[in-house]
Design a protein around this motif. Structure first.
Motif, PDB file in Angstrom:
ATOM      1  N   ARG A   1       0.857  -1.207   0.248  1.00 23.94           N
ATOM      2  CA  ARG A   1       0.122   0.066   0.013  1.00 23.94           C
ATOM      3  C   ARG A   1       0.931   1.303   0.054  1.00 23.94           C
ATOM      4  NH1 ARG A   1      -2.722  -3.339   3.529  1.00 23.94           N
ATOM      5  NH2 ARG A   1      -4.764  -4.012   2.653  1.00 23.94           N
ATOM      6  N   GLU A   2       2.189   1.229   0.722  1.00 21.35           N
ATOM      7  CA  GLU A   2       2.863   2.457   0.709  1.00 21.35           C
ATOM      8  C   GLU A   2       3.604   2.765  -0.794  1.00 21.35           C
ATOM      9  OE1 GLU A   2       5.848   2.726   3.898  1.00 21.35           O
ATOM     10  OE2 GLU A   2       4.711   1.426   5.132  1.00 21.35           O
ATOM     11  N   LEU A   3       3.840   1.476  -1.212  1.00 22.51           N
ATOM     12  CA  LEU A   3       4.358   1.715  -2.652  1.00 22.51           C
ATOM     13  C   LEU A   3       3.330   2.207  -3.784  1.00 22.51           C
ATOM     14  CD1 LEU A   3       6.467   0.948  -5.089  1.00 22.51           C
ATOM     15  CD2 LEU A   3       5.646  -1.282  -5.214  1.00 22.51           C
ATOM     16  N   ALA A   4       2.042   1.596  -3.436  1.00 23.92           N
ATOM     17  CA  ALA A   4       0.889   2.294  -4.325  1.00 23.92           C
ATOM     18  C   ALA A   4       0.725   3.623  -4.160  1.00 23.92           C
ATOM     19  CB  ALA A   4      -0.374   1.327  -3.947  1.00 23.92           C
ATOM     20  N   ALA A   5       0.879   4.139  -2.715  1.00 22.28           N
ATOM     21  CA  ALA A   5       0.858   5.517  -2.544  1.00 22.28           C
ATOM     22  C   ALA A   5       1.797   6.350  -3.132  1.00 22.28           C
ATOM     23  CB  ALA A   5       0.471   5.774  -0.887  1.00 22.28           C
ATOM     24  N   ALA A   6       3.121   5.863  -2.792  1.00 20.97           N
ATOM     25  CA  ALA A   6       4.006   6.717  -3.524  1.00 20.97           C
ATOM     26  C   ALA A   6       4.221   6.798  -5.162  1.00 20.97           C
ATOM     27  CB  ALA A   6       5.374   5.710  -3.141  1.00 20.97           C
ATOM     28  N   LEU A   7       3.752   5.632  -5.761  1.00 22.77           N
ATOM     29  CA  LEU A   7       3.642   5.674  -7.138  1.00 22.77           C
ATOM     30  C   LEU A   7       2.574   6.864  -7.544  1.00 22.77           C
ATOM     31  CD1 LEU A   7       3.818   1.800  -7.854  1.00 22.77           C
ATOM     32  CD2 LEU A   7       5.463   3.700  -8.746  1.00 22.77           C
TER      33      LEU A   7
ATOM     34  N   ALA B   1       1.298   9.338  -5.790  1.00 18.38           N
ATOM     35  CA  ALA B   1       1.615  10.739  -5.571  1.00 18.38           C
ATOM     36  C   ALA B   1       2.812  11.229  -6.490  1.00 18.38           C
ATOM     37  CB  ALA B   1       2.640  10.722  -4.139  1.00 18.38           C
ATOM     38  N   ALA B   2       3.799  10.282  -7.019  1.00 21.75           N
ATOM     39  CA  ALA B   2       4.661  10.618  -8.170  1.00 21.75           C
ATOM     40  C   ALA B   2       4.021  10.648  -9.379  1.00 21.75           C
ATOM     41  CB  ALA B   2       5.731   9.316  -8.396  1.00 21.75           C
ATOM     42  N   ALA B   3       2.887   9.855  -9.584  1.00 21.27           N
ATOM     43  CA  ALA B   3       2.074  10.440 -10.951  1.00 21.27           C
ATOM     44  C   ALA B   3       1.467  11.506 -10.806  1.00 21.27           C
ATOM     45  CB  ALA B   3       1.207   9.116 -10.993  1.00 21.27           C
ATOM     46  N   GLY B   4       0.992  11.841  -9.793  1.00 18.71           N
ATOM     47  CA  GLY B   4       0.310  13.342  -9.761  1.00 18.71           C
ATOM     48  C   GLY B   4       1.358  14.319  -9.818  1.00 18.71           C
ATOM     49  N   GLU B   5       2.536  14.279  -9.251  1.00 17.28           N
ATOM     50  CA  GLU B   5       3.629  15.279  -9.585  1.00 17.28           C
ATOM     51  C   GLU B   5       3.992  15.194 -10.744  1.00 17.28           C
ATOM     52  OE1 GLU B   5       6.762  14.498  -6.469  1.00 17.28           O
ATOM     53  OE2 GLU B   5       5.383  14.265  -4.997  1.00 17.28           O
ATOM     54  N   ALA B   6       4.128  14.152 -11.357  1.00 15.23           N
ATOM     55  CA  ALA B   6       4.484  14.239 -12.850  1.00 15.23           C
ATOM     56  C   ALA B   6       3.697  15.072 -13.679  1.00 15.23           C
ATOM     57  CB  ALA B   6       4.661  12.870 -13.573  1.00 15.23           C
ATOM     58  N   GLU B   7       2.183  14.637 -13.523  1.00 16.53           N
ATOM     59  CA  GLU B   7       1.104  15.226 -14.318  1.00 16.53           C
ATOM     60  C   GLU B   7       0.988  16.968 -13.904  1.00 16.53           C
ATOM     61  OE1 GLU B   7      -2.140  11.793 -14.393  1.00 16.53           O
ATOM     62  OE2 GLU B   7      -2.273  13.007 -12.909  1.00 16.53           O
ATOM     63  N   ASP B   8       1.249  17.128 -12.806  1.00 11.43           N
ATOM     64  CA  ASP B   8       1.402  18.421 -12.320  1.00 11.43           C
ATOM     65  C   ASP B   8       2.599  19.462 -13.154  1.00 11.43           C
ATOM     66  OD1 ASP B   8      -0.594  18.023 -10.761  1.00 11.43           O
ATOM     67  OD2 ASP B   8       0.524  18.277  -8.777  1.00 11.43           O
TER      68      ASP B   8
ATOM     69  N   GLY C   1      -0.239  16.026  -0.546  1.00  9.30           N
ATOM     70  CA  GLY C   1       0.337  14.616  -1.111  1.00  9.30           C
ATOM     71  C   GLY C   1       0.765  13.738   0.004  1.00  9.30           C
ATOM     72  N   GLY C   2       1.112  13.914   1.400  1.00  7.00           N
ATOM     73  CA  GLY C   2       1.354  13.166   2.197  1.00  7.00           C
ATOM     74  C   GLY C   2       0.216  12.635   3.207  1.00  7.00           C
TER      75      GLY C   2
END
Length: 134
Positions: free
Chosen positions: A49-55, A57-64, A109-110
């Motif tokens: 779940r932590e990995l999924a949340a990190a992925l 979050a990173a996807a959101g940052e990349a889109e942003d 994001g956290g």
């Protein structure tokens, strides 16, 4: 579940994710198959779940990072999913109008949540605007 990912050289591999065996410790299995790499990993459901949340979050940052120029909207026009412009990611979770005021619940994001009250005509600068139906 099978997902194709690429290494920094552009070589594709398949990432297989599945629940671990019923016997033994509770695990999630991750298998990487491809010409350039082959590995098998496992982790706890909490780590998965932590990995999924990190992925996510990173996807959101990349889109942003690829979003066009920020837009400014009135607080009363905010929609769930809008992302505020600034140093840290803040996403609109909920909007409630109370007379001339608007209460906005933000999520970081956290994963931290808080509410702020704005006058309905307050300008809010957004990094990413939710598109209705999208």
């Amino acid at each position: 579940m099978s997902i194709e990912i690429r290494d920094t050289g552009g070589h594709g591999v398949r990432l297989e994710v599945a629940p671990g065996p019923v016997e033994g410790p509770l695990q999630v299995e991750i298998l990487i198959e491809g010409s350039s790499a082959a590995a098998s990993w496992s982790c706890s459901p909490a780590a998965a779940r932590e990995l999924a949340a990190a992925l996510a979050a990173a996807a959101g940052e990349a889109e942003d990072a690829r979003t066009a120029d920020p837009v400014t909207v009135k607080a009363r026009e905010l929609l769930r999913g809008d992302v505020r412009d600034g140093n840290r990611s803040m996403t609109v979770e909920a909007v409630r109008t109370d007379g001339a005021d608007v209460q906005v619940t933000w999520t970081s994001g956290g994963g931290r949540s808080w509410s702020q009250t704005y006058e309905a005509d307050t300008d809010i600068r957004l990094r990413r605007r939710l598109r209705p139906g999208g």
